[in-house]
Design an enzyme around this catalytic site. Sequence first.
Site, PDB file in Angstrom:
ATOM      1  N   CYS A  99      83.342  25.863 110.362  1.00 17.74           N
ATOM      2  CA  CYS A  99      82.353  26.730 109.719  1.00 17.74           C
ATOM      3  C   CYS A  99      82.769  28.171 109.904  1.00 17.74           C
ATOM      4  O   CYS A  99      83.143  28.580 111.008  1.00 17.74           O
ATOM      5  CB  CYS A  99      80.976  26.484 110.339  1.00 17.74           C
ATOM      6  SG  CYS A  99      79.667  27.509 109.634  1.00 17.74           S
ATOM      7  N   GLU A 142      76.713  23.242 103.250  1.00 22.48           N
ATOM      8  CA  GLU A 142      76.145  24.483 102.709  1.00 22.48           C
ATOM      9  C   GLU A 142      74.627  24.386 102.574  1.00 22.48           C
ATOM     10  O   GLU A 142      73.907  25.355 102.842  1.00 22.48           O
ATOM     11  CB  GLU A 142      76.794  24.842 101.370  1.00 22.48           C
ATOM     12  CG  GLU A 142      78.299  25.036 101.422  1.00 22.48           C
ATOM     13  CD  GLU A 142      78.773  26.004 102.499  1.00 22.48           C
ATOM     14  OE1 GLU A 142      78.016  26.920 102.888  1.00 22.48           O
ATOM     15  OE2 GLU A 142      79.909  25.829 102.975  1.00 22.48           O
TER      16      GLU A 142
END
Length: 198
Positions: A99, A142
């Site tokens: 991430c 997401e």
Amino acid sequence: MTIRPIVITGEPVLHRRAEPVDAFDAALTELITDMYETMDAAHGVGLAAPQIGVGLRVFTWQMDNEDGVPARGAIVNPYLSPAKAPLDDPDPHDDVEGCLSVPGESFPLKRGERAGVTGFDVSGRQLSFEATGWFARCMQHEYDHLNGFLYVDRLNERWSKKARKAIKQHGWGKPGHSWMPGVDPDPFGHDSPDEHDL
């Protein structure tokens, strides 16, 4: 077009539910353009608005897929219905995820292999598609950002402990940390997009 700083875990915007977009206007177009620029500069395959400090329900992606969905896109006010993740332990090689808001770290996580995705494009036209495989993982990653979750929040006990240790060692977990794509050293050490950095 502006590349924006990416905020790091501990910044409050990453840990709360993002607000729905209520106007499909020039400001939204500018936000999405900046998100594309930032995602590209960061060598990511996905970026949610909260990752650049904007608490709105928008994310972008850049990922080839076998689902007939354009490899580059943005979705506004999305809703996901993912398949349940398998209960077995994640594979430390095949299931590894990263991430941009936990830069330079990666840990394995099981996710559902499919996800139904609905929402709107930048002009307010409805989008609806099914994502599979790594593209489904990207969509789920997401979408989690829009609901105040990072992938490290979903790790099993073993990997969660390792993630917490890494975050503490970096001094993250509190407000005020960010990095600037294209200026700061690439935290994942690559010069081209990697399918695991979302």
